[in-house]
Design a protein around this motif. Sequence first.
Motif, PDB file in Angstrom:
ATOM      1  N   ILE A   1      -4.047 -34.116  88.837  1.00 40.83           N
ATOM      2  CA  ILE A   1      -4.221 -32.805  88.220  1.00 40.83           C
ATOM      3  C   ILE A   1      -4.692 -31.856  89.309  1.00 40.83           C
ATOM      4  N   GLN A   2      -4.161 -30.641  89.306  1.00 43.87           N
ATOM      5  CA  GLN A   2      -4.584 -29.656  90.299  1.00 43.87           C
ATOM      6  C   GLN A   2      -4.841 -28.321  89.619  1.00 43.87           C
ATOM      7  N   LEU A   3      -6.017 -27.773  89.837  1.00 45.49           N
ATOM      8  CA  LEU A   3      -6.398 -26.453  89.322  1.00 45.49           C
ATOM      9  C   LEU A   3      -6.763 -25.593  90.511  1.00 45.49           C
ATOM     10  N   GLY A   4      -5.920 -24.615  90.814  1.00 47.71           N
ATOM     11  CA  GLY A   4      -6.132 -23.838  92.022  1.00 47.71           C
ATOM     12  C   GLY A   4      -6.054 -24.754  93.233  1.00 47.71           C
ATOM     13  N   GLY A   5      -7.090 -24.786  94.051  1.00 51.14           N
ATOM     14  CA  GLY A   5      -7.106 -25.650  95.222  1.00 51.14           C
ATOM     15  C   GLY A   5      -7.694 -27.017  94.984  1.00 51.14           C
ATOM     16  N   LEU A   6      -8.211 -27.283  93.783  1.00 54.80           N
ATOM     17  CA  LEU A   6      -8.856 -28.561  93.484  1.00 54.80           C
ATOM     18  C   LEU A   6      -7.848 -29.562  92.948  1.00 54.80           C
ATOM     19  N   ARG A   7      -7.808 -30.752  93.532  1.00 50.18           N
ATOM     20  CA  ARG A   7      -6.905 -31.812  93.094  1.00 50.18           C
ATOM     21  C   ARG A   7      -7.696 -33.087  92.854  1.00 50.18           C
ATOM     22  N   VAL A   8      -7.457 -33.740  91.702  1.00 55.66           N
ATOM     23  CA  VAL A   8      -8.118 -35.008  91.379  1.00 55.66           C
ATOM     24  C   VAL A   8      -7.087 -35.967  90.801  1.00 55.66           C
ATOM     25  N   GLY A   9      -7.247 -37.263  91.122  1.00 55.92           N
ATOM     26  CA  GLY A   9      -6.363 -38.283  90.580  1.00 55.92           C
ATOM     27  C   GLY A   9      -5.782 -39.161  91.660  1.00 55.92           C
TER      28      GLY A   9
END
Length: 393
Positions: free
Chosen positions: A149-157
């Motif tokens: 998942i990516q929101l703006g510049g943040l990516r997790v997973g």
Amino acid sequence: MNIKSLLLGSAAALIAVSGARAADAVTVAEPEPAEYVKICDVYGAGYFYIPGTETCLRIGGYIRYDAGIGDVGSFDGARSNDVKDGKNQGTWEKNTRFTLKTWTGQETELGTLKTYTEMRMNFGNSNADPDSGPNAAGNKDFDLHFAYIQLGGLRVGLDESAFDTFIGYAGNVIQDTLVPYGDFQTNVVQYYFDAGNGFSAVVSLEEGSGGGNDEFGHLYGVGTIDSYVPHVVGGVKYTQGWGAITGVVAYDSNYEEVSGKIRLDVNVNDALSLFIMGGYGSDKHLKDLSYDQPAGGRGFYKPWGGNWAVWGGGTYKFNEKTSLNLQVSADEWKNLGVAANVAYTLVPGFTVTAEVDYLHAGRFDDAGPENWAWTPATKKNSVGGLLRFQRDF
């Protein structure tokens, strides 16, 4: 006469009312307007709005068929190094892969919300049921390769390590890991920064992958973190029309080792592009743990032999359909790899690639590779080839 007229009039009125009610009963309601799938062009070609939402979805993937021959096999499909009693079995190694990809995008008050998934399914000789023989074909493991998942510049997973994705891989050859340059899959918490003027950066906290314990409880090949301290990767990049220069640094929290890579890409002209990438990593603790680490001095962020390694090559486009790709790689342990292929696009979305590969194993004796000198080769000097058919959609 009046009574008869009255009766006839009443009957006519009843018939008229009944007819009106009957007509009302069979009245068909107006059809609801049809809701068609709408094209979403915000994130590029192939997206459409999921009905009833503001989320855009794209579905894609590829089907790939690999056939390998000789001593050197692919790390991304067919492997031809099927060895029994120290001898190659002298047959094709084949692999068919189906890959399904999904992308989503939606605009929010905190920026663009995206997801990406990639699932790979394989059937072929390599890694099939080992009890069926060294060359038995069969279904292989299902691989959830990406899911983040990516929101703006943040990516997790689930992603591949920023140590490889941010700096780029190692050329457009199939076997780009004859001298390995990094491990890949890992859970991540990353932040990307793009200044918009060619400068970008990344910071990534990573779990790593792989590793385990032997029958005596000793650790070996540990890439997954074994404490609350994550692996850490940082990188910076500067991109312009002439090419790019990129650097990444990784801290291995298990062994307290540091590795780095720096890469230069040059676009010579519209047809020719070149790259060179160098890597250096410490391995003091990896050497100290040589009993527990059969790879001997190799780690999650320094999988090459010795402290340093180098990769170089490029792509030459003969025309819109045909390209020549080359990569040469070497490390301190005197491993040397050469891979070259010609890729031809028969029709848009369908490409055939023919590749030849050579590997000189720097630490190899008559008994085979030393137990801590990992090599994909079956002998000191190995030659092999691959033929790949791939349909992207």
